[in-house]
Design a protein around this motif. Sequence first.
Motif, PDB file in Angstrom:
ATOM      1  N   GLY A 138       0.817  -1.047  -0.102  1.00 36.79           N
ATOM      2  CA  GLY A 138       0.042   0.079  -0.045  1.00 36.79           C
ATOM      3  C   GLY A 138       0.897   1.200  -0.017  1.00 36.79           C
ATOM      4  O   GLY A 138       0.499   2.003  -0.635  1.00 36.79           O
ATOM      5  N   SER A 139       1.848   1.202   0.583  1.00 34.75           N
ATOM      6  CA  SER A 139       2.789   2.352   0.687  1.00 34.75           C
ATOM      7  C   SER A 139       3.301   2.694  -0.674  1.00 34.75           C
ATOM      8  O   SER A 139       3.747   3.731  -1.193  1.00 34.75           O
ATOM      9  N   LEU A 140       3.795   1.619  -1.420  1.00 37.68           N
ATOM     10  CA  LEU A 140       4.296   1.771  -2.761  1.00 37.68           C
ATOM     11  C   LEU A 140       2.990   2.327  -3.539  1.00 37.68           C
ATOM     12  O   LEU A 140       3.574   3.250  -4.539  1.00 37.68           O
ATOM     13  N   LEU A 166      17.256  -0.018  -5.526  1.00 33.26           N
ATOM     14  CA  LEU A 166      17.331  -0.128  -4.162  1.00 33.26           C
ATOM     15  C   LEU A 166      16.776  -1.473  -3.675  1.00 33.26           C
ATOM     16  O   LEU A 166      17.265  -2.303  -2.763  1.00 33.26           O
ATOM     17  N   ARG A 167      15.509  -1.901  -4.180  1.00 31.04           N
ATOM     18  CA  ARG A 167      14.857  -3.139  -3.936  1.00 31.04           C
ATOM     19  C   ARG A 167      15.407  -4.279  -4.486  1.00 31.04           C
ATOM     20  O   ARG A 167      15.441  -5.419  -3.504  1.00 31.04           O
ATOM     21  N   LEU A 168      16.153  -4.259  -5.417  1.00 33.90           N
ATOM     22  CA  LEU A 168      16.885  -5.283  -5.976  1.00 33.90           C
ATOM     23  C   LEU A 168      18.114  -5.773  -4.990  1.00 33.90           C
ATOM     24  O   LEU A 168      18.450  -6.771  -4.883  1.00 33.90           O
ATOM     25  N   GLU A 169      18.738  -4.678  -4.548  1.00 38.29           N
ATOM     26  CA  GLU A 169      19.941  -4.875  -3.646  1.00 38.29           C
ATOM     27  C   GLU A 169      19.416  -5.281  -2.405  1.00 38.29           C
ATOM     28  O   GLU A 169      20.011  -6.305  -1.924  1.00 38.29           O
ATOM     29  N   GLY A 235      13.609   6.797   0.327  1.00 40.27           N
ATOM     30  CA  GLY A 235      13.154   5.355   0.578  1.00 40.27           C
ATOM     31  C   GLY A 235      12.433   5.198   1.640  1.00 40.27           C
ATOM     32  O   GLY A 235      12.315   3.856   1.679  1.00 40.27           O
ATOM     33  N   SER A 236      12.191   6.083   2.548  1.00 44.96           N
ATOM     34  CA  SER A 236      11.634   5.480   3.837  1.00 44.96           C
ATOM     35  C   SER A 236      10.225   4.912   3.665  1.00 44.96           C
ATOM     36  O   SER A 236       9.612   4.170   4.456  1.00 44.96           O
ATOM     37  N   TYR A 237       9.640   5.151   2.330  1.00 45.14           N
ATOM     38  CA  TYR A 237       8.180   4.635   2.110  1.00 45.14           C
ATOM     39  C   TYR A 237       8.586   2.893   1.956  1.00 45.14           C
ATOM     40  O   TYR A 237       7.209   2.257   2.060  1.00 45.14           O
ATOM     41  N   MET A 240      12.583  -0.237   4.741  1.00 41.40           N
ATOM     42  CA  MET A 240      13.390  -1.224   4.867  1.00 41.40           C
ATOM     43  C   MET A 240      14.276  -1.035   6.232  1.00 41.40           C
ATOM     44  O   MET A 240      13.978  -0.065   7.042  1.00 41.40           O
ATOM     45  N   ARG A 241      15.413  -1.996   6.404  1.00 44.50           N
ATOM     46  CA  ARG A 241      16.060  -1.748   7.723  1.00 44.50           C
ATOM     47  C   ARG A 241      16.663  -0.304   7.769  1.00 44.50           C
ATOM     48  O   ARG A 241      16.803   0.400   6.797  1.00 44.50           O
ATOM     49  N   SER A 242      16.844   0.209   8.928  1.00 47.33           N
ATOM     50  CA  SER A 242      17.421   1.412   8.986  1.00 47.33           C
ATOM     51  C   SER A 242      18.702   1.718   8.597  1.00 47.33           C
ATOM     52  O   SER A 242      19.125   2.951   8.047  1.00 47.33           O
ATOM     53  N   GLU A 243      19.512   0.680   8.261  1.00 49.06           N
ATOM     54  CA  GLU A 243      20.925   1.005   7.797  1.00 49.06           C
ATOM     55  C   GLU A 243      20.855   1.421   6.364  1.00 49.06           C
ATOM     56  O   GLU A 243      21.772   1.644   5.725  1.00 49.06           O
TER      57      GLU A 243
END
Length: 252
Positions: A138-140, A166-169, A235-237, A240-243
């Motif tokens: 939903g965020s996407l 980013l998603r691929l990595e 990319g906060s939406y 993902m992990r904070s790092e």
Amino acid sequence: MLMNQSPLAPMVRKLEQWATLTDVEREALLALPYVLQSLAPNEAIIKEGDRATHSCLLRSGFAYRQKLVRTGARQILAVHMAGDMVDLQNSLLRIADHGVLALTAAEVAFIPREAVLDVAFKHRTIGEALWFDTLVDGSLFRERIVGIGRRDGATRIAHLLCEFGLRLEVAGLGSHHEYELPMTQEELGDCLGLTPVHVNRMLRILSDEALIERKQRAVRIVDWAGLVRRGDFDGSYLHMRSECARLWNPVS
């Protein structure tokens, strides 16, 4: 069965982005019944209006969600990659209100919806992880609406290139700096509300600005920090992990 040998292992790895699973919970997920099916590009995983009987794990390849309007024109709502549960919400909604199709050659594991519901209700952490996964979907969708409504063409494309890399990595499928974009210019246009001609022109602009290099569908991001700024990308939406924040805030 060892997790790495199970066809359902990509699902477990994806859910562990959202929650810490115990050995018992991993085993419960790996024990789910499934049927594997290989699909050709543009073959339907689920059709709009179908009564949902299964949730679908994308084991390999890419898929996309779409809605069609009366004229036959389509809007691509999201692009999915290996490890994604592309039809999880229909475990509860029952009737598919949109279609999901293979974008490339793909392998899909079809898991009966009753089995998904059973494991989710028996194991609270699994249920929360599955719920989290649908919330991120939903965020996407919200981010895509903002992009189409308020960002210019070049910014939309820059944003999508950042998101995809980013998603691929994070999924362990490639590098955010260089990857194969599995979409034609027509498909990019249907995703971003642009014509194929406009997509081509905007890609040339990003190349001329020395942000990216292209060779057919191969994309190399020359200036990641610049592309993040050009794409208005935060990319906060993606939750993902904070790092991972260093990848969308590279100058901090």
